[in-house]
Design a protein around this motif. Structure first.
Motif, short mmCIF file in Angstrom:
data_model
loop_
_atom_site.label_atom_id
_atom_site.label_comp_id
_atom_site.label_asym_id
_atom_site.label_seq_id
_atom_site.Cartn_x
_atom_site.Cartn_y
_atom_site.Cartn_z
N GLY A 134 12.28 2.34 16.49
CA GLY A 134 10.91 2.79 16.03
C GLY A 134 10.56 2.02 14.87
N VAL A 135 9.04 1.79 14.76
CA VAL A 135 8.38 0.97 13.79
C VAL A 135 7.23 2.10 13.22
CG1 VAL A 135 7.02 -0.27 15.01
CG2 VAL A 135 7.29 -1.05 13.01
N ARG A 136 6.93 2.07 11.97
CA ARG A 136 5.92 2.83 11.27
C ARG A 136 4.93 1.68 10.86
NH1 ARG A 136 9.13 6.65 7.07
NH2 ARG A 136 10.20 4.49 6.66
N LEU A 137 3.59 2.39 11.05
CA LEU A 137 2.50 1.29 10.51
C LEU A 137 1.62 2.21 9.93
CD1 LEU A 137 3.08 0.64 13.99
CD2 LEU A 137 1.69 -1.34 13.29
N PHE A 138 1.35 1.75 8.47
CA PHE A 138 0.59 2.62 7.50
C PHE A 138 -0.85 1.83 7.36
CE2 PHE A 138 4.88 3.68 6.58
CZ PHE A 138 4.84 5.00 6.52
N PHE A 139 -1.90 2.20 7.65
CA PHE A 139 -3.13 1.94 7.22
C PHE A 139 -3.80 2.69 6.08
CE2 PHE A 139 -1.92 1.26 11.58
CZ PHE A 139 -2.25 -0.12 11.87
N GLY A 152 -3.97 10.89 12.90
CA GLY A 152 -5.23 10.60 12.05
C GLY A 152 -6.40 10.39 12.69
N PRO A 153 -7.28 10.02 11.89
CA PRO A 153 -8.71 9.84 12.41
C PRO A 153 -8.86 8.61 13.12
CG PRO A 153 -8.67 9.68 10.04
CD PRO A 153 -7.36 10.02 10.34
N PRO A 154 -9.82 8.24 13.77
CA PRO A 154 -9.94 7.11 14.66
C PRO A 154 -9.91 6.22 13.71
CG PRO A 154 -11.34 8.73 15.56
CD PRO A 154 -10.81 9.19 14.24
N LEU A 155 -9.29 4.82 14.18
CA LEU A 155 -9.21 3.70 13.16
C LEU A 155 -9.24 2.29 14.12
CD1 LEU A 155 -8.65 2.47 10.11
CD2 LEU A 155 -6.18 2.37 10.90
N GLU A 156 -9.98 1.46 13.74
CA GLU A 156 -10.02 0.17 14.44
C GLU A 156 -10.09 -1.12 13.26
OE1 GLU A 156 -13.44 -2.55 16.82
OE2 GLU A 156 -13.32 -0.44 17.43
N ILE A 157 -8.98 -1.97 13.60
CA ILE A 157 -8.72 -2.89 12.53
C ILE A 157 -8.19 -4.26 13.30
CG2 ILE A 157 -6.43 -2.05 12.32
CD1 ILE A 157 -6.92 -2.64 9.34
N GLY A 158 -8.44 -5.45 12.82
CA GLY A 158 -7.77 -6.67 13.44
C GLY A 158 -6.84 -7.34 12.44
N PHE A 159 -6.04 -8.00 13.22
CA PHE A 159 -4.86 -8.79 12.45
C PHE A 159 -4.76 -10.12 13.19
CE2 PHE A 159 -4.19 -4.21 11.29
CZ PHE A 159 -3.88 -4.38 9.99
N PRO A 201 0.83 -1.47 -0.01
CA PRO A 201 0.12 0.09 -0.20
C PRO A 201 0.87 1.20 -0.13
CG PRO A 201 -0.06 -0.92 2.21
CD PRO A 201 0.71 -1.94 1.34
N ALA A 202 0.36 2.44 -0.52
CA ALA A 202 0.94 3.63 -0.66
C ALA A 202 0.90 4.28 0.79
CB ALA A 202 0.57 4.33 -1.69
N SER A 203 1.66 5.51 1.05
CA SER A 203 1.58 5.83 2.42
C SER A 203 0.05 6.67 2.35
CB SER A 203 2.79 7.11 2.44
OG SER A 203 3.77 6.34 2.40
N SER A 204 -0.36 6.92 3.80
CA SER A 204 -1.60 7.52 3.94
C SER A 204 -1.79 8.10 5.02
CB SER A 204 -2.59 6.33 3.96
OG SER A 204 -2.60 5.42 5.24
N GLU A 205 -2.92 8.91 5.67
CA GLU A 205 -2.83 9.63 6.74
C GLU A 205 -3.00 8.82 7.99
OE1 GLU A 205 -7.95 10.05 6.03
OE2 GLU A 205 -6.41 11.77 6.52
N HIS A 206 -3.25 7.43 7.65
CA HIS A 206 -3.15 6.73 8.89
C HIS A 206 -1.81 5.94 9.06
CE1 HIS A 206 -7.81 6.65 9.04
NE2 HIS A 206 -7.55 6.32 7.75
N MET A 207 -1.16 6.91 9.79
CA MET A 207 0.39 6.41 9.99
C MET A 207 0.70 6.62 11.55
SD MET A 207 3.96 6.95 10.52
CE MET A 207 4.04 8.76 9.73
N SER A 261 -8.44 -2.46 4.86
CA SER A 261 -7.16 -2.59 4.07
C SER A 261 -6.00 -3.27 4.99
CB SER A 261 -6.85 -1.56 3.36
OG SER A 261 -7.90 -1.11 2.67
N SER A 262 -5.05 -3.71 4.09
CA SER A 262 -4.00 -4.27 4.82
C SER A 262 -3.06 -3.24 5.43
CB SER A 262 -3.01 -4.89 3.69
OG SER A 262 -2.34 -3.83 2.76
N CYS A 263 -1.91 -3.58 6.47
CA CYS A 263 -1.09 -2.78 7.07
C CYS A 263 0.25 -2.92 6.73
CB CYS A 263 -1.27 -3.26 8.49
SG CYS A 263 0.05 -2.51 9.67
N LEU A 264 0.75 -1.89 6.35
CA LEU A 264 2.32 -1.87 5.72
C LEU A 264 3.08 -1.71 7.32
CD1 LEU A 264 4.40 -1.87 3.97
CD2 LEU A 264 4.01 0.62 3.50
#
Length: 367
Positions: free
Chosen positions: A336-341, A313-320, A250-256, A346-349
């Motif tokens: 550190g680790v970056r998580l993109f949603f 970013g905006p509130p987000l709820e997701i399961g993995f 996935p490309a970078s997004s505001e959910h980071m 959708s998938s997590c990077l």
């Protein structure tokens, strides 16, 4: 054939190749190793017809020759002999006679001519890079390979060569791991993709040392070969087309979100204790610089944990699947680790905070 050497020297040769000798072979010759004693060196080779390992040592033979020897019996004998003992091996009347002090062993042999080896392969490209770099590349990706998937091309590791860069990619359809390193390629503009099967990947990882000594990779249409000091590793390739892995990153997004890697890993380990044993699901809730972890199981038990993260970013709820997250975090080395949603479905990077050389994509699950 006749030679004499130290127990440790012969034992080391066997230990380097024994990994490809299956305990249950349909062909008796595959339970043996090929021993070739020349004027200046002794070479031992093992194969299962998919992967071949050959190790050599400088040693002058009293009588040059070749034969095949029962691999595991010879290994067990050498392990049981005293340390630093001298051993001699001679071929007499289709038997191999091994002597060490007052010990004497007579081993059955099979003709060397019946042993199939991979020789004179038509290699089309060559890569050179430090063993430590290649080992790190495989360590950071191989865990995502599929196991016995009907999509046979997923049961291996893709090596993507592109003009001075070597990228490894593995996926089982639920997650993807990819990592890239610099390598000297010949020709310099080489572009090639090959899939190394699981067993070959595992053996190569076992052989690679954490050293700056060079690993030389040679690629042919059907085989890959690695030359590591005194060891030569050759594996058949999987004949298939690997999926276009770039499309699922996935490309970078505001959910980071940016989190402390060890803190996130520790929180996931604790939450996983009360997750469903079968599905291993964990829920992630991001809001206002906070990551809330939650897991539960059919016994109505529940685990919750809050971690401070950088997230605006905006509130987000997701399961993995928590195992997939832990596997990716476990091979990273950054603080550190970056998580993109992209969104909640959708998938997590995952990437290390300090770079983008390695990327991990995990598909979400419904909880």
């Amino acid at each position: 054939m006749k030679f004499e050497t130290k127990r440790e020297q012969l034992l080391k040769l066997l230990q380097q190749v024994i990994g490809v000798v299956e305990r249950r072979q349909t062909l008796p010759i595959l339970s043996n190793v090929l021993a070739v004693a020349g004027d200046q060196e002794l070479t031992v080779t093992a194969t299962d017809l998919e992967v071949e390992l050959s190790a050599r040592v400088q040693m002058a033979a009293d009588e040059p020759g070749e034969t095949t020897l029962p691999a595991r019996k010879l290994l067990d004998i050498l392990r049981a002999l005293p340390e630093n003992a001298m051993v001699s091996l001679a071929l007499e009347n289709e038997k191999a006679l091994l002597r060490c002090g007052s010990s004497r062993f007579s081993l059955a042999t099979l003709p060397a001519a019946d042993f199939q080896t991979l020789e004179d392969l038509p290699f089309e490209g060559t890569l050179r890079l430090p063993q430590a770099r290649l080992r790190k590349l495989i360590e950071r990706t191989h865990f995502a390979m599929a196991q016995q998937d009907v999509r046979y091309y997923l049961n291996g590791l893709l090596l993507d060569i592109n003009g001075g860069k070597l990228r490894a990619v593995a996926t089982d359809g639920h997650r993807l791991a990819t990592c890239e390193v610099a390598a000297e390629t010949e020709p310099p503009d080489a572009v090639q993709q090959v899939i190394v099967p699981r067993k070959g990947v595992q053996e190569l990882l076992r052989l690679l040392a954490d050293t700056e000594e060079a690993a030389i990779l040679r690629i042919s249409p059907n085989h890959v070969q690695a030359v590591l000091d005194n060891i030569r590793f050759t594996s058949k390739l999987i004949d298939g087309k690997f999926p276009d892995y770039r499309r699922v990153i996935p490309a970078s997004s505001e959910h980071m979100a940016i989190a402390d890697r060890l803190a996130l890993r520790g929180g996931l380990v604790r939450a996983a204790i009360l997750s469903n044993d079968q599905y291993r699901g964990v829920r992630l809730q991001l809001e206002n610089q906070n990551l809330h972890l939650q897991a539960h199981n059919p016994e109505q038990e529940e685990a919750e944990e809050d971690l401070e993260v950088q997230y605006g970013g905006p509130p987000l709820e997701i399961g993995f699947n928590v195992t997939y997250l832990l596997d990716a975090l476990g091979v990273m080395s950054s603080e550190g680790v970056r998580l993109f949603f992209t969104d909640a479905s959708s998938s997590c990077l995952l990437q290390e905070a300090e770079g983008e050389a390695c990327q991990y994509v995990i598909m979400p699950m419904r909880l």
